[in-house]
Scaffold this motif. Sequence first.
Motif, PDB file in Angstrom:
ATOM      1  N   LEU A 116      19.674  32.714   7.655  1.00  7.92           N
ATOM      2  CA  LEU A 116      20.357  33.270   6.582  1.00  7.92           C
ATOM      3  C   LEU A 116      19.553  34.494   6.222  1.00  7.92           C
ATOM      4  O   LEU A 116      20.014  35.614   5.644  1.00  7.92           O
ATOM      5  N   ALA A 117      18.361  34.431   5.906  1.00  6.30           N
ATOM      6  CA  ALA A 117      17.515  35.480   5.291  1.00  6.30           C
ATOM      7  C   ALA A 117      17.382  36.833   6.225  1.00  6.30           C
ATOM      8  O   ALA A 117      17.196  37.828   5.807  1.00  6.30           O
ATOM      9  N   ARG A 118      17.253  36.416   7.588  1.00  3.24           N
ATOM     10  CA  ARG A 118      16.932  37.381   8.465  1.00  3.24           C
ATOM     11  C   ARG A 118      17.958  38.020   9.472  1.00  3.24           C
ATOM     12  O   ARG A 118      18.102  38.950  10.088  1.00  3.24           O
ATOM     13  N   GLY A 119      18.966  36.925   9.530  1.00  3.18           N
ATOM     14  CA  GLY A 119      20.135  37.093  10.410  1.00  3.18           C
ATOM     15  C   GLY A 119      19.727  36.939  11.766  1.00  3.18           C
ATOM     16  O   GLY A 119      20.699  37.212  12.447  1.00  3.18           O
ATOM     17  N   ASP A 120      18.745  36.330  12.086  1.00  6.97           N
ATOM     18  CA  ASP A 120      18.087  36.180  13.494  1.00  6.97           C
ATOM     19  C   ASP A 120      19.016  34.920  14.106  1.00  6.97           C
ATOM     20  O   ASP A 120      19.603  33.963  13.437  1.00  6.97           O
ATOM     21  N   VAL A 121      19.353  34.893  15.158  1.00  9.71           N
ATOM     22  CA  VAL A 121      19.836  33.653  15.989  1.00  9.71           C
ATOM     23  C   VAL A 121      18.850  32.747  15.932  1.00  9.71           C
ATOM     24  O   VAL A 121      17.466  32.851  16.440  1.00  9.71           O
ATOM     25  N   VAL A 122      19.147  31.429  15.618  1.00 10.49           N
ATOM     26  CA  VAL A 122      18.272  30.386  15.749  1.00 10.49           C
ATOM     27  C   VAL A 122      18.702  29.214  16.531  1.00 10.49           C
ATOM     28  O   VAL A 122      19.953  28.956  16.730  1.00 10.49           O
ATOM     29  N   LEU A 123      17.739  28.349  17.232  1.00 13.29           N
ATOM     30  CA  LEU A 123      18.047  27.074  17.657  1.00 13.29           C
ATOM     31  C   LEU A 123      17.625  26.151  16.848  1.00 13.29           C
ATOM     32  O   LEU A 123      16.377  26.166  16.489  1.00 13.29           O
ATOM     33  N   ILE A 124      18.322  24.943  16.395  1.00 17.13           N
ATOM     34  CA  ILE A 124      17.680  23.965  15.765  1.00 17.13           C
ATOM     35  C   ILE A 124      17.907  22.434  16.450  1.00 17.13           C
ATOM     36  O   ILE A 124      18.890  22.219  16.925  1.00 17.13           O
ATOM     37  N   LYS A 125      16.777  21.872  16.525  1.00 14.46           N
ATOM     38  CA  LYS A 125      16.692  20.532  17.143  1.00 14.46           C
ATOM     39  C   LYS A 125      16.316  19.480  16.224  1.00 14.46           C
ATOM     40  O   LYS A 125      15.172  19.857  15.183  1.00 14.46           O
ATOM     41  N   THR A 126      17.464  18.621  15.869  1.00 20.41           N
ATOM     42  CA  THR A 126      16.971  17.580  14.834  1.00 20.41           C
ATOM     43  C   THR A 126      17.608  16.430  15.251  1.00 20.41           C
ATOM     44  O   THR A 126      17.986  16.383  16.362  1.00 20.41           O
ATOM     45  N   LEU A 127      17.142  15.468  14.511  1.00 17.69           N
ATOM     46  CA  LEU A 127      17.697  13.979  14.985  1.00 17.69           C
ATOM     47  C   LEU A 127      19.086  13.786  14.634  1.00 17.69           C
ATOM     48  O   LEU A 127      19.535  14.328  13.614  1.00 17.69           O
ATOM     49  N   ALA A 128      19.779  13.061  15.519  1.00 17.98           N
ATOM     50  CA  ALA A 128      21.298  12.963  15.328  1.00 17.98           C
ATOM     51  C   ALA A 128      21.624  12.246  14.295  1.00 17.98           C
ATOM     52  O   ALA A 128      22.732  12.103  13.594  1.00 17.98           O
ATOM     53  N   GLY A 129      21.013  10.857  13.951  1.00 16.59           N
ATOM     54  CA  GLY A 129      21.498  10.107  12.723  1.00 16.59           C
ATOM     55  C   GLY A 129      21.090  10.605  11.473  1.00 16.59           C
ATOM     56  O   GLY A 129      20.166  11.182  11.159  1.00 16.59           O
ATOM     57  N   ALA A 130      22.006  10.244  10.550  1.00 14.72           N
ATOM     58  CA  ALA A 130      21.566  10.481   9.085  1.00 14.72           C
ATOM     59  C   ALA A 130      20.505   9.858   8.654  1.00 14.72           C
ATOM     60  O   ALA A 130      19.806  10.483   7.670  1.00 14.72           O
ATOM     61  N   TYR A 131      20.258   8.685   9.089  1.00 14.73           N
ATOM     62  CA  TYR A 131      18.981   7.855   8.426  1.00 14.73           C
ATOM     63  C   TYR A 131      17.996   7.441   9.685  1.00 14.73           C
ATOM     64  O   TYR A 131      18.242   6.429  10.431  1.00 14.73           O
ATOM     65  N   PRO A 132      17.344   8.460  10.177  1.00 15.18           N
ATOM     66  CA  PRO A 132      16.611   8.293  11.250  1.00 15.18           C
ATOM     67  C   PRO A 132      15.409   7.295  11.322  1.00 15.18           C
ATOM     68  O   PRO A 132      14.828   6.934  10.176  1.00 15.18           O
ATOM     69  N   ASP A 133      15.045   6.845  12.278  1.00 11.77           N
ATOM     70  CA  ASP A 133      13.966   5.752  12.276  1.00 11.77           C
ATOM     71  C   ASP A 133      12.635   6.552  12.093  1.00 11.77           C
ATOM     72  O   ASP A 133      12.414   7.677  12.767  1.00 11.77           O
ATOM     73  N   VAL A 134      11.466   5.684  11.592  1.00 14.23           N
ATOM     74  CA  VAL A 134      10.353   6.347  11.297  1.00 14.23           C
ATOM     75  C   VAL A 134       9.714   6.923  12.566  1.00 14.23           C
ATOM     76  O   VAL A 134       9.184   7.983  12.797  1.00 14.23           O
ATOM     77  N   ALA A 135       9.799   6.257  13.557  1.00 11.82           N
ATOM     78  CA  ALA A 135       9.257   6.586  14.972  1.00 11.82           C
ATOM     79  C   ALA A 135       9.763   7.690  15.444  1.00 11.82           C
ATOM     80  O   ALA A 135       9.046   8.499  15.944  1.00 11.82           O
ATOM     81  N   ASP A 136      11.021   7.878  15.358  1.00  8.79           N
ATOM     82  CA  ASP A 136      11.719   9.108  15.837  1.00  8.79           C
ATOM     83  C   ASP A 136      11.371  10.294  14.891  1.00  8.79           C
ATOM     84  O   ASP A 136      11.223  11.417  15.496  1.00  8.79           O
ATOM     85  N   VAL A 137      11.271  10.298  13.774  1.00  9.63           N
ATOM     86  CA  VAL A 137      10.626  11.118  13.082  1.00  9.63           C
ATOM     87  C   VAL A 137       9.555  11.702  13.298  1.00  9.63           C
ATOM     88  O   VAL A 137       9.301  12.915  13.643  1.00  9.63           O
ATOM     89  N   ARG A 138       8.417  10.729  13.395  1.00 11.27           N
ATOM     90  CA  ARG A 138       7.014  11.077  14.103  1.00 11.27           C
ATOM     91  C   ARG A 138       7.181  11.754  15.344  1.00 11.27           C
ATOM     92  O   ARG A 138       6.502  12.810  15.567  1.00 11.27           O
ATOM     93  N   ARG A 139       8.047  11.179  16.213  1.00  9.99           N
ATOM     94  CA  ARG A 139       8.059  11.837  17.575  1.00  9.99           C
ATOM     95  C   ARG A 139       8.638  13.412  17.313  1.00  9.99           C
ATOM     96  O   ARG A 139       7.848  14.268  18.046  1.00  9.99           O
ATOM     97  N   LEU A 140       9.308  13.519  16.459  1.00 12.37           N
ATOM     98  CA  LEU A 140       9.934  15.134  16.605  1.00 12.37           C
ATOM     99  C   LEU A 140       8.917  15.761  15.739  1.00 12.37           C
ATOM    100  O   LEU A 140       8.674  16.990  16.228  1.00 12.37           O
ATOM    101  N   GLN A 141       8.189  15.319  14.886  1.00 13.70           N
ATOM    102  CA  GLN A 141       7.088  15.844  14.033  1.00 13.70           C
ATOM    103  C   GLN A 141       6.045  16.361  15.093  1.00 13.70           C
ATOM    104  O   GLN A 141       5.303  17.460  15.096  1.00 13.70           O
TER     105      GLN A 141
END
Length: 156
Positions: free
Chosen positions: A28-53
């Motif tokens: 929104l600030a720069r207008g650039d096209v972005v790709l966003i990878k995130t976990l699919a669930g609303a309440y992610p598992d701690v192990a999945d959060v750590r893996r994405l981090q």
Amino acid sequence: MTLHISGCEIEREVETYSKCVLLAGRDLARGDVVLIKTLAGAYPDVADVRRLQREFWLLKELDGANGVLPVTEMVFHGSGNPAIVSRASGLPLSHYIQTKRTSTWSLDRIVGIVLQATRALAAIHAKNTIHKNLAPANILVDDSDWTARLMNFDIA
């Protein structure tokens, strides 16, 4: 799936993986096209959060490696769900294969994508990293300039 990620306007879902989703949008600030990878669930598992981090920090270490999806930032949304933001555009090679769009590609284009992926592998190997999951779903192809980049380093 309706997500609100700070600083981004989400335009569409690009691909769904077992526990993650790849979204396309705009900064929104720069207008650039972005790709966003995130976990699919609303309440992610701690192990999945750590893996994405861990994937984010690995990609930061690989910053500048030719043919690797560059990451901009990690933001958190919802109930602590991380999202990796990249200033890039394109679709996974698997999307082109599934929609049979590759049938019209010239041999030069196909060889060019293979060579770019091979060079990217050499670049990450030079930084002592092994991808471990090289597949069409993990090669991002931007059809505006036919650039190919490796992505999805979650098990690297």
